[in-house]
Motif scaffolding. Structure first.
Motif, PDB file in Angstrom:
ATOM      1  N   MET A 123       0.858  -1.198   0.000  1.00  0.00           N
ATOM      2  CA  MET A 123       0.000   0.000   0.000  1.00  0.00           C
ATOM      3  C   MET A 123       0.890   1.243   0.000  1.00  0.00           C
ATOM      4  SD  MET A 123      -2.989   1.110   2.702  1.00  0.00           S
ATOM      5  CE  MET A 123      -3.907  -0.398   2.475  1.00  0.00           C
ATOM      6  N   ASP A 124       1.346   1.669  -1.205  1.00  0.00           N
ATOM      7  CA  ASP A 124       2.279   2.783  -1.316  1.00  0.00           C
ATOM      8  C   ASP A 124       1.596   4.116  -1.594  1.00  0.00           C
ATOM      9  OD1 ASP A 124       4.373   1.180  -0.758  1.00  0.00           O
ATOM     10  OD2 ASP A 124       5.003   0.878  -2.828  1.00  0.00           O
ATOM     11  N   ASP A 125       0.258   4.130  -1.633  1.00  0.00           N
ATOM     12  CA  ASP A 125      -0.483   5.389  -1.741  1.00  0.00           C
ATOM     13  C   ASP A 125      -0.510   6.030  -0.362  1.00  0.00           C
ATOM     14  OD1 ASP A 125      -2.214   7.482  -2.059  1.00  0.00           O
ATOM     15  OD2 ASP A 125      -3.871   6.302  -2.872  1.00  0.00           O
ATOM     16  N   ALA A 126       0.240   7.143  -0.191  1.00  0.00           N
ATOM     17  CA  ALA A 126       0.393   7.769   1.123  1.00  0.00           C
ATOM     18  C   ALA A 126      -0.938   8.199   1.715  1.00  0.00           C
ATOM     19  CB  ALA A 126       1.344   8.958   1.025  1.00  0.00           C
ATOM     20  N   ARG A 127      -1.930   8.426   0.866  1.00  0.00           N
ATOM     21  CA  ARG A 127      -3.243   8.827   1.385  1.00  0.00           C
ATOM     22  C   ARG A 127      -3.915   7.687   2.134  1.00  0.00           C
ATOM     23  NH1 ARG A 127      -5.611  10.581  -4.311  1.00  0.00           N
ATOM     24  NH2 ARG A 127      -4.604   8.566  -4.692  1.00  0.00           N
ATOM     25  N   THR A 130      -5.653  -0.221   6.268  1.00  0.00           N
ATOM     26  CA  THR A 130      -4.997  -1.513   6.108  1.00  0.00           C
ATOM     27  C   THR A 130      -5.846  -2.636   6.685  1.00  0.00           C
ATOM     28  OG1 THR A 130      -2.844  -0.422   6.289  1.00  0.00           O
ATOM     29  CG2 THR A 130      -2.885  -2.802   6.588  1.00  0.00           C
ATOM     30  N   SER A 131      -6.445  -2.408   7.853  1.00  0.00           N
ATOM     31  CA  SER A 131      -7.307  -3.421   8.458  1.00  0.00           C
ATOM     32  C   SER A 131      -8.458  -3.788   7.533  1.00  0.00           C
ATOM     33  CB  SER A 131      -7.842  -2.903   9.800  1.00  0.00           C
ATOM     34  OG  SER A 131      -8.703  -3.851  10.398  1.00  0.00           O
ATOM     35  N   ALA A 132      -9.081  -2.789   6.949  1.00  0.00           N
ATOM     36  CA  ALA A 132     -10.207  -3.046   6.043  1.00  0.00           C
ATOM     37  C   ALA A 132      -9.742  -3.794   4.794  1.00  0.00           C
ATOM     38  CB  ALA A 132     -10.877  -1.727   5.658  1.00  0.00           C
ATOM     39  N   ALA A 133      -8.577  -3.414   4.258  1.00  0.00           N
ATOM     40  CA  ALA A 133      -8.065  -4.070   3.050  1.00  0.00           C
ATOM     41  C   ALA A 133      -7.725  -5.531   3.317  1.00  0.00           C
ATOM     42  CB  ALA A 133      -6.840  -3.322   2.538  1.00  0.00           C
ATOM     43  N   HIS A 134      -7.090  -5.805   4.443  1.00  0.00           N
ATOM     44  CA  HIS A 134      -6.743  -7.191   4.759  1.00  0.00           C
ATOM     45  C   HIS A 134      -7.989  -8.026   5.032  1.00  0.00           C
ATOM     46  CE1 HIS A 134      -2.627  -6.288   4.507  1.00  0.00           C
ATOM     47  NE2 HIS A 134      -2.338  -6.038   5.775  1.00  0.00           N
ATOM     48  N   ALA A 135      -8.988  -7.446   5.688  1.00  0.00           N
ATOM     49  CA  ALA A 135     -10.235  -8.174   5.944  1.00  0.00           C
ATOM     50  C   ALA A 135     -10.909  -8.565   4.635  1.00  0.00           C
ATOM     51  CB  ALA A 135     -11.170  -7.331   6.794  1.00  0.00           C
ATOM     52  N   ALA A 158       5.978  10.243  23.576  1.00  0.00           N
ATOM     53  CA  ALA A 158       6.209  10.528  22.162  1.00  0.00           C
ATOM     54  C   ALA A 158       4.953  10.155  21.382  1.00  0.00           C
ATOM     55  CB  ALA A 158       7.404   9.758  21.645  1.00  0.00           C
ATOM     56  N   VAL A 159       4.371  11.134  20.695  1.00  0.00           N
ATOM     57  CA  VAL A 159       3.111  10.943  19.971  1.00  0.00           C
ATOM     58  C   VAL A 159       3.435  10.496  18.541  1.00  0.00           C
ATOM     59  CG1 VAL A 159       0.952  12.001  19.251  1.00  0.00           C
ATOM     60  CG2 VAL A 159       2.036  12.712  21.402  1.00  0.00           C
ATOM     61  N   VAL A 160       2.975   9.304  18.187  1.00  0.00           N
ATOM     62  CA  VAL A 160       3.341   8.678  16.916  1.00  0.00           C
ATOM     63  C   VAL A 160       2.116   8.604  16.008  1.00  0.00           C
ATOM     64  CG1 VAL A 160       4.254   6.587  15.838  1.00  0.00           C
ATOM     65  CG2 VAL A 160       5.128   7.334  18.074  1.00  0.00           C
ATOM     66  N   PRO A 161       2.224   9.113  14.771  1.00  0.00           N
ATOM     67  CA  PRO A 161       1.091   9.068  13.843  1.00  0.00           C
ATOM     68  C   PRO A 161       1.070   7.776  13.029  1.00  0.00           C
ATOM     69  CG  PRO A 161       2.857  10.340  12.866  1.00  0.00           C
ATOM     70  CD  PRO A 161       3.347   9.895  14.227  1.00  0.00           C
ATOM     71  N   HIS A 162      -0.018   7.572  12.294  1.00  0.00           N
ATOM     72  CA  HIS A 162      -0.162   6.388  11.441  1.00  0.00           C
ATOM     73  C   HIS A 162       0.986   6.266  10.444  1.00  0.00           C
ATOM     74  CE1 HIS A 162      -4.425   5.095  12.324  1.00  0.00           C
ATOM     75  NE2 HIS A 162      -4.463   6.328  12.819  1.00  0.00           N
ATOM     76  N   ARG A 163       1.387   7.373   9.836  1.00  0.00           N
ATOM     77  CA  ARG A 163       2.387   7.308   8.765  1.00  0.00           C
ATOM     78  C   ARG A 163       3.697   6.682   9.208  1.00  0.00           C
ATOM     79  NH1 ARG A 163       5.810  11.069  10.668  1.00  0.00           N
ATOM     80  NH2 ARG A 163       4.936  13.080  11.318  1.00  0.00           N
ATOM     81  N   SER A 164       3.993   6.751  10.515  1.00  0.00           N
ATOM     82  CA  SER A 164       5.272   6.231  11.002  1.00  0.00           C
ATOM     83  C   SER A 164       5.447   4.747  10.707  1.00  0.00           C
ATOM     84  CB  SER A 164       5.388   6.464  12.514  1.00  0.00           C
ATOM     85  OG  SER A 164       5.441   7.841  12.808  1.00  0.00           O
ATOM     86  N   PHE A 165       4.355   4.020  10.544  1.00  0.00           N
ATOM     87  CA  PHE A 165       4.440   2.586  10.323  1.00  0.00           C
ATOM     88  C   PHE A 165       4.419   2.214   8.838  1.00  0.00           C
ATOM     89  CE2 PHE A 165       2.060   2.978  14.463  1.00  0.00           C
ATOM     90  CZ  PHE A 165       3.193   2.779  15.246  1.00  0.00           C
ATOM     91  N   PHE A 166       4.502   3.218   7.962  1.00  0.00           N
ATOM     92  CA  PHE A 166       4.442   2.967   6.528  1.00  0.00           C
ATOM     93  C   PHE A 166       5.644   3.516   5.762  1.00  0.00           C
ATOM     94  CE2 PHE A 166       0.125   2.825   8.067  1.00  0.00           C
ATOM     95  CZ  PHE A 166      -0.487   1.814   7.332  1.00  0.00           C
ATOM     96  N   ASN A 218       1.019  -4.508   8.323  1.00  0.00           N
ATOM     97  CA  ASN A 218       0.756  -3.824   7.056  1.00  0.00           C
ATOM     98  C   ASN A 218       1.118  -4.682   5.855  1.00  0.00           C
ATOM     99  OD1 ASN A 218      -0.160  -1.563   8.423  1.00  0.00           O
ATOM    100  ND2 ASN A 218       1.831  -0.537   8.402  1.00  0.00           N
ATOM    101  N   ALA A 219       2.112  -5.571   6.033  1.00  0.00           N
ATOM    102  CA  ALA A 219       2.499  -6.477   4.952  1.00  0.00           C
ATOM    103  C   ALA A 219       1.553  -7.672   4.833  1.00  0.00           C
ATOM    104  CB  ALA A 219       3.925  -6.976   5.173  1.00  0.00           C
ATOM    105  N   GLY A 220       0.673  -7.857   5.826  1.00  0.00           N
ATOM    106  CA  GLY A 220      -0.286  -8.957   5.783  1.00  0.00           C
ATOM    107  C   GLY A 220       0.281 -10.293   6.206  1.00  0.00           C
ATOM    108  N   LEU A 221       1.375 -10.286   6.960  1.00  0.00           N
ATOM    109  CA  LEU A 221       1.978 -11.544   7.403  1.00  0.00           C
ATOM    110  C   LEU A 221       1.343 -12.032   8.707  1.00  0.00           C
ATOM    111  CD1 LEU A 221       3.844 -10.500   9.924  1.00  0.00           C
ATOM    112  CD2 LEU A 221       5.538 -10.067   8.163  1.00  0.00           C
ATOM    113  N   THR A 222       1.883 -13.119   9.253  1.00  0.00           N
ATOM    114  CA  THR A 222       1.409 -13.672  10.522  1.00  0.00           C
ATOM    115  C   THR A 222       2.371 -13.278  11.631  1.00  0.00           C
ATOM    116  OG1 THR A 222       0.394 -15.583   9.430  1.00  0.00           O
ATOM    117  CG2 THR A 222       0.868 -15.777  11.793  1.00  0.00           C
TER     118      THR A 222
END
Length: 542
Positions: free
Chosen positions: A1-5, A12-17, A181-189, A231-235
């Protein structure tokens, strides 16, 4: 999922579901949760949070052991725009009180075993209106299932942006009170996207991987490792708490392919009776970080794990991987093994002096990093944020230098630098050499006030079982490995060194114990000073 938006855990949760519904998302103990189940469970939890009055920007705390339910609640918070504040279960009531009070958490999820921590602090926290017990008796998650039982499993309609905060991780507090430290969603992508764009796989997560979460998800390293795997969809394989024997068993029986661990964890796994190349045959990559690794330990790891190794350098504030030593540089005997590695794609690195001037290769200064994964700032600490985050650059708390090829060498925490007669001495350099001694399990080097030299170098060591060394033997071992002025003037033996809940050795506590011991010395039969805080305090070595 390389679309930054779309760089949100919610998307990601919805896409994997939808696309990986039946694929296992989390394995914990004997429970397997697939991506569709995780999505539905977190939806129910999100609706229940709303019913409890939790909305955008609210802080929700978690005090419990690792399980699939922790990550379910992180997702639930994300789906209503709230921020999850993990409280490490190893903390005391006083330490937990600081985090709950500082964050202003309105709701706390907690395991029943930690009621002795929660009970004394909850009445004094006016913001904490709701308590939800995670377990029900011995049943993990039973209390949560009861809490969200009547909630729908439909997707909440909250709008979520990649810049929205999702977790608030408290620093390890090695030099003072922890800051959030306040971490946003983007930090994990940002990191995996940059690695893919550059066409390198120093660190990677593949959909077919089985990923062992060795470091707890209650800290930045563990939670980032989990969510990038998610985010990669692994286990992801989650342990309630790290136990070396169990880690080896899980790797062998589940066919684990990747993990991220502290060097101390790797050493404990290698010391297990079941540890062998056959037990680790499924591994393809091990990442390590959090503290220096000795050459001896790394050599053992390469011999037994027989897979790629990568070193990671970062911090709570970077929230991801700005610097790493790639697998290709992990060659036995290579001098590069003493470095932290090179700056990763998409990141920038520079070394500054005390006046903010960039230093050339070989000169030691403050490490500064510009990374797209960086935190938003410290919660309610504008002055601390301004000191750490300037013009997009994170001013790390470490001293270091770059070599001619751009490899970073971390000398030490700035606050831990020892100054002897105007000479800067970096404890980590000495500790790395002490770690090579066959009797030394771990060490901490600190500076204590000295009337003549300003400070004197003291080394605290914990020995391996059935192994000992005298101060003279340690001194002779270091001679020729480091400059004479860096060799400790005194050695102190402790059964074990103090660590914070994240597993980092607390030099500050070591220093305080030694300073306290100075005020109440007595004399042992050899004429050396002794102290109640150490097993033995032995005199000067030269």
């Amino acid at each position: 999922m390389d679309d930054a938006r779309q760089w949100t855990l919610v998307a990601t949760s919805a896409a994997h579901a939808r696309d990986r519904a039946d694929h296992p998302a989390i394995i914990c103990q004997d429970r397997r949760i697939d991506y569709a189940q995780l999505h539905r469970m977190s939806n129910r939890a999100a609706h229940s949070l709303r019913s409890a009055g939790i909305g955008h920007g609210a802080r929700v705390a978690w005090l419990g052991r690792e399980s699939e339910y922790y990550y379910t609640i992180v997702l639930a918070c994300a789906k209503v725009g709230a921020v999850l504040v993990p409280v490490n279960w190893r903390l005391t009531a006083r330490e937990a009180d600081h985090i709950l009070r500082d964050s202003g958490a309105q709701l706390l999820f907690f395991d029943g075993e930690f009621d002795p921590v929660v009970a004394p602090v909850q009445p004094t926290l006016p913001a904490l209106r709701n308590l939800v017990r995670i377990d029900r008796g011995d049943e993990v998650g039973g209390g949560l299932h009861a809490w969200w039982a009547d909630a729908p499993d439909t997707d909440p309609d909250t709008a979520v942006d990649p810049e929205d905060a999702v977790v608030q991780i408290y620093t390890s507090g090695t030099t003072g009170l922890p800051k959030g430290a306040v971490v946003p969603h983007r930090s994990f992508f940002t990191f995996p996207a940059a690695m893919r764009a550059a066409g390198v796989d120093w660190v990677d997560w593949l959909p077919e991987d089985i990923n062992l979460i060795s470091l707890p998800g209650l800290g930045t390293a563990g939670t980032a490792w989990f969510w990038q795997g998610f985010n990669a969809g692994l286990t992801n394989v989650v342990m309630r708490a790290f136990v070396a024997q169990e880690a080896v068993r899980l790797i062998r029986t589940l066919g684990v392919t990747t993990t991220f661990a502290a060097p101390a964890m790797l050493r404990m796994m290698l010391d297990e009776r079941e540890a062998s190349p056959e037990a680790f045959a499924s591994m393809r990559k091990v990442a390590y970080g959090g503290e220096p690794i000795s050459t001896n330990l790394l050599t053992r790891c390469l011999e037994v794990f027989r897979c790629e190794f990568v070193q990671i350098y970062g911090s709570t504030e970077t929230a991801s991987v700005p610097v790493c030593l790639p697998p290709a540089d992990h060659r036995p005997g290579s001098p590069l093994l003493r470095s932290a590695g090179r700056v990763c794609p998409g990141n920038e690195l520079r070394i500054l002096d005390g006046e903010g001037r960039e230093l050339p290769a070989g000169e030691i200064g403050q490490i500064c990093i510009r990374t797209p994964s960086r935190m938003l700032g410290y919660w309610n600490r504008p002055e601390a944020t301004a000191r750490t985050l300037r013009d997009g650059w994170l001013y790390m708390g470490d001293n270091g230098y770059l070599d001619e090829d751009g490899y970073l060498y971390v000398c030490d925490r700035i606050d831990d630098t020892i100054i002897v007669a105007g000479q800067n001495i970096y404890p980590a350099e000495i500790e790395k050499e002490l770690a090579e001694h066959p009797a030394v399990a771990e060490s901490a080097v600190v500076g204590l006030g000295d009337a003549r030299w300003g400070e004197a170098v003291h080394a605290c060591v914990a020995f391996r079982p059935d192994r000992r060394a005298t101060p003279r033997e340690l001194m002779l071992f270091l001679r020729g490995r480091i400059a004479d002025y860096k060799i400790p003037t005194a050695y102190h033996v402790m059964p074990a060194l103090p660590r914070n809940p994240a597993g980092k050795i607390l030099r500050r506590v070591v220093r305080e114990r030694l300073e306290s011991a100075r005020t109440v010395p007595d004399t042992d039969t050899a004429g050396h000073r002794s102290a109640t805080t150490t097993e033995a305090m032995e005199g000067t070595s030269r």
